[in-house]
Design a protein around this motif. Structure first.
Motif, PDB file in Angstrom:
ATOM      1  N   MET A   1      91.228  86.591  89.662  1.00 28.69           N
ATOM      2  CA  MET A   1      91.083  88.016  89.855  1.00 28.69           C
ATOM      3  C   MET A   1      90.037  88.541  88.868  1.00 28.69           C
ATOM      4  SD  MET A   1      94.110  90.678  89.410  1.00 28.69           S
ATOM      5  CE  MET A   1      94.129  92.251  90.066  1.00 28.69           C
ATOM      6  N   CYS A   2      89.040  89.233  89.376  1.00 29.25           N
ATOM      7  CA  CYS A   2      87.988  89.780  88.521  1.00 29.25           C
ATOM      8  C   CYS A   2      88.339  91.201  88.096  1.00 29.25           C
ATOM      9  CB  CYS A   2      86.650  89.814  89.261  1.00 29.25           C
ATOM     10  SG  CYS A   2      85.969  88.189  89.535  1.00 29.25           S
ATOM     11  N   THR A   3      88.082  91.476  86.859  1.00 24.94           N
ATOM     12  CA  THR A   3      88.247  92.844  86.376  1.00 24.94           C
ATOM     13  C   THR A   3      86.912  93.314  85.850  1.00 24.94           C
ATOM     14  OG1 THR A   3      88.900  92.088  84.199  1.00 24.94           O
ATOM     15  CG2 THR A   3      90.675  92.519  85.767  1.00 24.94           C
ATOM     16  N   GLN A   4      86.642  94.546  86.087  1.00 26.77           N
ATOM     17  CA  GLN A   4      85.375  95.107  85.632  1.00 26.77           C
ATOM     18  C   GLN A   4      85.500  95.471  84.161  1.00 26.77           C
ATOM     19  OE1 GLN A   4      84.037  98.302  88.069  1.00 26.77           O
ATOM     20  NE2 GLN A   4      82.139  98.571  86.951  1.00 26.77           N
ATOM     21  N   ALA A   5      84.540  95.015  83.374  1.00 29.92           N
ATOM     22  CA  ALA A   5      84.558  95.313  81.944  1.00 29.92           C
ATOM     23  C   ALA A   5      84.253  96.785  81.723  1.00 29.92           C
ATOM     24  CB  ALA A   5      83.536  94.444  81.213  1.00 29.92           C
ATOM     25  N   LYS A   6      84.994  97.369  80.789  1.00 30.54           N
ATOM     26  CA  LYS A   6      84.748  98.765  80.442  1.00 30.54           C
ATOM     27  C   LYS A   6      83.471  98.849  79.617  1.00 30.54           C
ATOM     28  CE  LYS A   6      89.579 100.157  80.261  1.00 30.54           C
ATOM     29  NZ  LYS A   6      90.644 100.691  79.413  1.00 30.54           N
ATOM     30  N   PRO A   7      82.676  99.872  79.855  1.00 35.00           N
ATOM     31  CA  PRO A   7      81.470 100.019  79.022  1.00 35.00           C
ATOM     32  C   PRO A   7      81.876 100.284  77.574  1.00 35.00           C
ATOM     33  CG  PRO A   7      81.746 101.923  80.467  1.00 35.00           C
ATOM     34  CD  PRO A   7      82.809 100.924  80.835  1.00 35.00           C
ATOM     35  N   LYS A   8      81.161  99.645  76.677  1.00 31.78           N
ATOM     36  CA  LYS A   8      81.478  99.802  75.256  1.00 31.78           C
ATOM     37  C   LYS A   8      81.039 101.188  74.790  1.00 31.78           C
ATOM     38  CE  LYS A   8      81.171  97.627  70.808  1.00 31.78           C
ATOM     39  NZ  LYS A   8      80.858  96.462  70.050  1.00 31.78           N
ATOM     40  N   GLN A   9      81.971 101.883  74.140  1.00 33.26           N
ATOM     41  CA  GLN A   9      81.680 103.208  73.620  1.00 33.26           C
ATOM     42  C   GLN A   9      80.825 103.089  72.363  1.00 33.26           C
ATOM     43  OE1 GLN A   9      82.571 106.179  74.889  1.00 33.26           O
ATOM     44  NE2 GLN A   9      83.547 105.203  76.632  1.00 33.26           N
ATOM     45  N   PRO A  10      79.860 103.990  72.195  1.00 26.99           N
ATOM     46  CA  PRO A  10      79.079 103.967  70.956  1.00 26.99           C
ATOM     47  C   PRO A  10      79.980 104.339  69.775  1.00 26.99           C
ATOM     48  CG  PRO A  10      78.547 105.909  72.256  1.00 26.99           C
ATOM     49  CD  PRO A  10      79.465 105.056  73.087  1.00 26.99           C
ATOM     50  N   PRO A  11      79.678 103.840  68.598  1.00 25.17           N
ATOM     51  CA  PRO A  11      80.519 104.161  67.444  1.00 25.17           C
ATOM     52  C   PRO A  11      80.507 105.658  67.177  1.00 25.17           C
ATOM     53  CG  PRO A  11      78.539 102.972  66.769  1.00 25.17           C
ATOM     54  CD  PRO A  11      78.553 103.007  68.261  1.00 25.17           C
ATOM     55  N   ASN A  12      81.657 106.170  66.786  1.00 28.13           N
ATOM     56  CA  ASN A  12      81.797 107.581  66.477  1.00 28.13           C
ATOM     57  C   ASN A  12      82.294 107.686  65.033  1.00 28.13           C
ATOM     58  OD1 ASN A  12      82.677 110.234  66.151  1.00 28.13           O
ATOM     59  ND2 ASN A  12      83.247 110.432  68.298  1.00 28.13           N
ATOM     60  N   PRO A  13      81.384 107.886  64.074  1.00 27.54           N
ATOM     61  CA  PRO A  13      81.774 107.898  62.666  1.00 27.54           C
ATOM     62  C   PRO A  13      82.824 108.951  62.334  1.00 27.54           C
ATOM     63  CG  PRO A  13      79.380 107.865  62.877  1.00 27.54           C
ATOM     64  CD  PRO A  13      79.952 108.063  64.242  1.00 27.54           C
ATOM     65  N   LEU A  14      82.752 110.115  62.961  1.00 28.47           N
ATOM     66  CA  LEU A  14      83.734 111.157  62.673  1.00 28.47           C
ATOM     67  C   LEU A  14      85.119 110.724  63.128  1.00 28.47           C
ATOM     68  CD1 LEU A  14      84.503 113.939  61.657  1.00 28.47           C
ATOM     69  CD2 LEU A  14      83.813 114.859  63.880  1.00 28.47           C
ATOM     70  N   ARG A  15      85.207 110.146  64.315  1.00 20.90           N
ATOM     71  CA  ARG A  15      86.502 109.678  64.820  1.00 20.90           C
ATOM     72  C   ARG A  15      87.083 108.594  63.903  1.00 20.90           C
ATOM     73  NH1 ARG A  15      89.229 109.913  69.472  1.00 20.90           N
ATOM     74  NH2 ARG A  15      90.581 108.201  70.032  1.00 20.90           N
ATOM     75  N   GLU A  16      86.231 107.668  63.486  1.00 20.98           N
ATOM     76  CA  GLU A  16      86.676 106.597  62.595  1.00 20.98           C
ATOM     77  C   GLU A  16      87.167 107.170  61.258  1.00 20.98           C
ATOM     78  OE1 GLU A  16      83.395 103.882  62.390  1.00 20.98           O
ATOM     79  OE2 GLU A  16      83.483 103.482  64.539  1.00 20.98           O
ATOM     80  N   THR A  17      86.465 108.154  60.732  1.00 16.85           N
ATOM     81  CA  THR A  17      86.863 108.791  59.472  1.00 16.85           C
ATOM     82  C   THR A  17      88.213 109.465  59.626  1.00 16.85           C
ATOM     83  OG1 THR A  17      84.564 109.144  58.812  1.00 16.85           O
ATOM     84  CG2 THR A  17      86.209 110.504  57.729  1.00 16.85           C
ATOM     85  N   LEU A  18      88.396 110.189  60.726  1.00 16.75           N
ATOM     86  CA  LEU A  18      89.663 110.881  60.948  1.00 16.75           C
ATOM     87  C   LEU A  18      90.813 109.896  61.155  1.00 16.75           C
ATOM     88  CD1 LEU A  18      88.461 113.829  63.195  1.00 16.75           C
ATOM     89  CD2 LEU A  18      89.164 113.924  60.783  1.00 16.75           C
ATOM     90  N   GLN A  19      90.554 108.768  61.813  1.00 16.62           N
ATOM     91  CA  GLN A  19      91.591 107.753  61.973  1.00 16.62           C
ATOM     92  C   GLN A  19      91.999 107.177  60.616  1.00 16.62           C
ATOM     93  OE1 GLN A  19      89.651 105.204  64.856  1.00 16.62           O
ATOM     94  NE2 GLN A  19      90.966 105.970  66.497  1.00 16.62           N
ATOM     95  N   ARG A  20      91.015 106.935  59.748  1.00 25.10           N
ATOM     96  CA  ARG A  20      91.320 106.425  58.409  1.00 25.10           C
ATOM     97  C   ARG A  20      92.092 107.459  57.598  1.00 25.10           C
ATOM     98  NH1 ARG A  20      85.896 104.979  56.000  1.00 25.10           N
ATOM     99  NH2 ARG A  20      87.160 104.572  54.169  1.00 25.10           N
ATOM    100  N   LEU A  21      91.714 108.740  57.744  1.00 29.46           N
ATOM    101  CA  LEU A  21      92.406 109.812  57.041  1.00 29.46           C
ATOM    102  C   LEU A  21      93.884 109.844  57.454  1.00 29.46           C
ATOM    103  CD1 LEU A  21      91.137 113.358  56.420  1.00 29.46           C
ATOM    104  CD2 LEU A  21      93.375 113.038  57.388  1.00 29.46           C
ATOM    105  N   LEU A  22      94.137 109.792  58.765  1.00 28.11           N
ATOM    106  CA  LEU A  22      95.518 109.789  59.247  1.00 28.11           C
ATOM    107  C   LEU A  22      96.289 108.575  58.753  1.00 28.11           C
ATOM    108  CD1 LEU A  22      95.023 111.103  62.880  1.00 28.11           C
ATOM    109  CD2 LEU A  22      96.088 112.297  60.958  1.00 28.11           C
ATOM    110  N   HIS A  23      95.627 107.429  58.694  1.00 36.66           N
ATOM    111  CA  HIS A  23      96.268 106.221  58.167  1.00 36.66           C
ATOM    112  C   HIS A  23      96.721 106.436  56.721  1.00 36.66           C
ATOM    113  CE1 HIS A  23      96.925 102.070  56.962  1.00 36.66           C
ATOM    114  NE2 HIS A  23      96.092 102.294  55.957  1.00 36.66           N
ATOM    115  N   HIS A  24      95.839 107.004  55.892  1.00 38.44           N
ATOM    116  CA  HIS A  24      96.199 107.210  54.493  1.00 38.44           C
ATOM    117  C   HIS A  24      97.317 108.240  54.338  1.00 38.44           C
ATOM    118  CE1 HIS A  24      93.560 104.593  52.244  1.00 38.44           C
ATOM    119  NE2 HIS A  24      92.601 104.868  53.119  1.00 38.44           N
ATOM    120  N   LEU A  25      97.331 109.264  55.187  1.00 34.06           N
ATOM    121  CA  LEU A  25      98.432 110.232  55.134  1.00 34.06           C
ATOM    122  C   LEU A  25      99.752 109.577  55.527  1.00 34.06           C
ATOM    123  CD1 LEU A  25      96.785 113.453  56.602  1.00 34.06           C
ATOM    124  CD2 LEU A  25      97.389 112.981  54.215  1.00 34.06           C
TER     125      LEU A  25
END
Length: 66
Positions: A1-25
């Motif tokens: 069964m073939c599955t279509q690969a999802k297009p890779k999202q470009p990096p989002n530095p703000l999103r990554e920063t906010l995820q790290r912030l939530l992790h530390h909280l």
């Protein structure tokens, strides 16, 4: 069964920063009675909040190019 690969999202530095912030909280809440660890995580979260604000201020989409 073939599955279509999802297009890779470009990096989002703000999103990554906010995820790290939530992790530390979350870690600050989970440290129990270890005051030193709690303080370390809160300081890290504070730094990441300042970083996120800087990223917002300097993001081209926000119209700020300084």
């Amino acid at each position: 069964m073939c599955t279509q690969a999802k297009p890779k999202q470009p990096p989002n530095p703000l999103r990554e920063t906010l995820q790290r912030l939530l992790h530390h909280l979350a870690m600050a809440r989970a440290t129990g009675n270890c005051e030193a660890a709690r303080i370390t995580h809160i300081r890290s979260a504070s730094f990441l909040a300042e970083t996120a604000l800087w990223q917002l201020d300097h993001h081209p989409a926000a119209g700020n190019r300084s």
